[in-house]
Design a protein around this motif. Structure first.
Motif, PDB file in Angstrom:
ATOM      1  N   HIS A  51       0.794  -1.222   0.000  1.00 54.17           N
ATOM      2  CA  HIS A  51       0.000   0.000   0.000  1.00 54.17           C
ATOM      3  C   HIS A  51       0.831   1.279   0.000  1.00 54.17           C
ATOM      4  CE1 HIS A  51      -3.758  -2.054   0.227  1.00 54.17           C
ATOM      5  NE2 HIS A  51      -3.510  -2.608   1.389  1.00 54.17           N
ATOM      6  N   ASN A  94      -4.316   4.228   0.171  1.00 51.50           N
ATOM      7  CA  ASN A  94      -5.389   3.498   0.864  1.00 51.50           C
ATOM      8  C   ASN A  94      -5.322   3.679   2.381  1.00 51.50           C
ATOM      9  OD1 ASN A  94      -6.262   2.370  -1.643  1.00 51.50           O
ATOM     10  ND2 ASN A  94      -4.625   0.856  -1.478  1.00 51.50           N
ATOM     11  N   SER A  96      -7.170   5.249   4.500  1.00 51.40           N
ATOM     12  CA  SER A  96      -8.418   5.061   5.241  1.00 51.40           C
ATOM     13  C   SER A  96      -8.797   3.587   5.356  1.00 51.40           C
ATOM     14  CB  SER A  96      -9.556   5.847   4.582  1.00 51.40           C
ATOM     15  OG  SER A  96      -9.606   5.593   3.193  1.00 51.40           O
ATOM     16  N   ALA A  97      -8.276   2.737   4.466  1.00 53.31           N
ATOM     17  CA  ALA A  97      -8.519   1.301   4.581  1.00 53.31           C
ATOM     18  C   ALA A  97      -7.520   0.641   5.520  1.00 53.31           C
ATOM     19  CB  ALA A  97      -8.442   0.641   3.200  1.00 53.31           C
ATOM     20  N   VAL A  98      -6.333   1.214   5.635  1.00 49.59           N
ATOM     21  CA  VAL A  98      -5.278   0.638   6.461  1.00 49.59           C
ATOM     22  C   VAL A  98      -5.437   1.009   7.931  1.00 49.59           C
ATOM     23  CG1 VAL A  98      -2.779   0.720   6.916  1.00 49.59           C
ATOM     24  CG2 VAL A  98      -3.618   0.480   4.567  1.00 49.59           C
ATOM     25  N   ASP A  99      -5.865   2.251   8.212  1.00 49.27           N
ATOM     26  CA  ASP A  99      -5.879   2.752   9.588  1.00 49.27           C
ATOM     27  C   ASP A  99      -7.235   3.400   9.884  1.00 49.27           C
ATOM     28  OD1 ASP A  99      -5.466   4.479  11.921  1.00 49.27           O
ATOM     29  OD2 ASP A  99      -3.330   4.061  11.660  1.00 49.27           O
ATOM     30  N   ALA A 100      -7.935   2.864  10.882  1.00 49.97           N
ATOM     31  CA  ALA A 100      -9.294   3.325  11.201  1.00 49.97           C
ATOM     32  C   ALA A 100      -9.321   4.780  11.669  1.00 49.97           C
ATOM     33  CB  ALA A 100      -9.914   2.423  12.269  1.00 49.97           C
ATOM     34  N   ALA A 103      -9.626   6.807   8.627  1.00 54.54           N
ATOM     35  CA  ALA A 103     -10.949   6.578   8.042  1.00 54.54           C
ATOM     36  C   ALA A 103     -11.993   7.446   8.737  1.00 54.54           C
ATOM     37  CB  ALA A 103     -11.324   5.102   8.148  1.00 54.54           C
ATOM     38  N   ASP A 107     -14.283  10.403   7.053  1.00 53.80           N
ATOM     39  CA  ASP A 107     -15.739  10.463   7.194  1.00 53.80           C
ATOM     40  C   ASP A 107     -16.183  11.827   7.710  1.00 53.80           C
ATOM     41  OD1 ASP A 107     -16.027   7.880   6.298  1.00 53.80           O
ATOM     42  OD2 ASP A 107     -16.186   6.993   8.301  1.00 53.80           O
ATOM     43  N   ARG A 124     -18.041   6.176  -2.949  1.00 51.54           N
ATOM     44  CA  ARG A 124     -16.735   5.606  -2.615  1.00 51.54           C
ATOM     45  C   ARG A 124     -15.822   6.741  -2.197  1.00 51.54           C
ATOM     46  NH1 ARG A 124     -15.455   1.365  -7.614  1.00 51.54           N
ATOM     47  NH2 ARG A 124     -17.191  -0.073  -7.221  1.00 51.54           N
ATOM     48  N   ASN A 126     -11.659   7.601  -0.367  1.00 52.06           N
ATOM     49  CA  ASN A 126     -10.369   7.099   0.079  1.00 52.06           C
ATOM     50  C   ASN A 126      -9.478   8.286   0.391  1.00 52.06           C
ATOM     51  OD1 ASN A 126      -8.297   5.369   0.720  1.00 52.06           O
ATOM     52  ND2 ASN A 126      -7.955   4.639  -1.364  1.00 52.06           N
ATOM     53  N   TYR A 230     -12.675  10.628  -4.267  1.00 49.59           N
ATOM     54  CA  TYR A 230     -14.043  10.171  -4.031  1.00 49.59           C
ATOM     55  C   TYR A 230     -14.775   9.971  -5.353  1.00 49.59           C
ATOM     56  CZ  TYR A 230     -15.293  15.012  -5.027  1.00 49.59           C
ATOM     57  OH  TYR A 230     -15.448  16.227  -5.660  1.00 49.59           O
TER      58      TYR A 230
END
Length: 311
Positions: A51, A94, A96-100, A103, A107, A124, A126, A230
């Motif tokens: 990533h 990525n 936002s997919a790796v680390d909450a 993310a 949001d 979608r 990111n 997005y």
């Protein structure tokens, strides 16, 4: 209507211009502990190899250079020091997919946009983190998703062009979709007359119209930026059309005239790109990601060395 959360400088004028012209707004992320050095060092050390991309580039305005590298076992602090001393861009993709934690930040940011603009409904989203060297450059390119760039540390100059000829053509958008290109759009210095130029400092962000070509040049210090991408339903359909039209041109030698994102023609192209994906055509057409050609050498204070030399 001024921002009360992450965003500032957000008013009705900004809402009416969003997506139509480049917008420079304020944000409050520069002081977030998520972007403090200890957090960044820990993030780099734990980041999954698949990533991140580490790219060595030429000096802004100098010889073009773009090759992929590896951390070479350096600590997070060592990686940051090597980037500060070199000509590199580290892209933590990525995020936002790796680390909450990031993310949740993404949001919250997009929720602010949605509250100001009820029609803004990403399907979608990111984010990624760019850490780049003094005087490093990202070459002229365009992106298919919607884009935002939030400056955390350092200063950079961003040039943005309209998403229209001669700066960008329908066939170039198709090639981006088919080949998954990151950089490589043809650039002519005469284009500079048609660019809008923005200097971006910590606490400022840029948003520009969809597909707008752009170039980035760092000033003489380490730069840290958060990137947001997005898709809305309209953007998703446009990407489908770029891909399908590119498949028709590269696979069958037929140049499509329509880029409509609704109607029978659109749905026929949806079926076409799904069938060609399933048949493996797209995987065969896309170039493999550039091989790793250098590593940061801990024995040389993080100096980039060729892989063969490092071995």
């Amino acid at each position: 209507m001024a921002g009360t959360g992450i965003l500032s400088d957000w008013d009705r004028n900004a809402v009416s211009r969003f997506g139509k012209v480049p917008l420079r707004l304020g944000h409050g992320l520069a002081d977030s502990p998520l972007f403090a050095r200890p957090a960044l060092e820990a993030l780099i050390e734990s980041y999954p190899r698949q990533h991140y991309g580490l790219v060595e580039t030429g000096r802004a305005g100098g010889e073009r250079r773009w090759r992929e590298g590896d951390f070479g076992g350096l600590t997070g602090a060592g990686v940051l020091e090597a980037i500060a001393a070199g000509r590199m861009w580290l892209n933590l993709r990525n995020l936002s997919a790796v680390d909450a934690r990031y993310a949740a930040l993404l949001d919250a940011l997009l929720d602010e946009f949605a509250r100001a603009m009820p029609g803004f409904k990403p399907i979608r989203k990111n984010c990624g983190l760019l850490i780049s060297s003094p005087h490093a450059e990202v070459y002229y390119h365009a992106d298919l998703p919607g884009q935002m760039l939030m400056q955390i540390e350092g200063k950079k100059r961003v040039r943005i062009w309209p998403a229209e000829a001669p700066y960008l053509t329908a066939q170039q958008l198709e090639d981006i979709a088919v080949f998954d290109l990151e950089v490589g759009l043809p650039y002519d210095p005469s284009y500079d007359k048609g660019a809008q130029v923005f200097d971006l400092e910590p606490g400022q962000m840029l948003h520009w119209p969809l597909n707008g070509p752009h170039r980035v040049e760092n000033y003489g210090m380490l730069n840290i930026s958060l990137t947001i991408s997005y898709q809305t339903e309209e953007i998703r359909r446009a990407e489908t059309i770029h891909l399908a039209n590119g498949m028709l041109r590269h696979g069958f030698g037929w140049t499509a005239k329509s880029r409509a994102i609704s109607g029978p023609g659109f749905w026929a192209k949806v079926a076409l790109q799904k069938a060609m994906r399933k048949a493996g055509w797209l995987a065969r057409m896309r170039k493999e990601r550039q091989a790793i050609t250098f590593r940061l050498d801990a024995a040389r204070d993080g100096t980039p060395v060729d892989v063969k030399e490092a071995a």
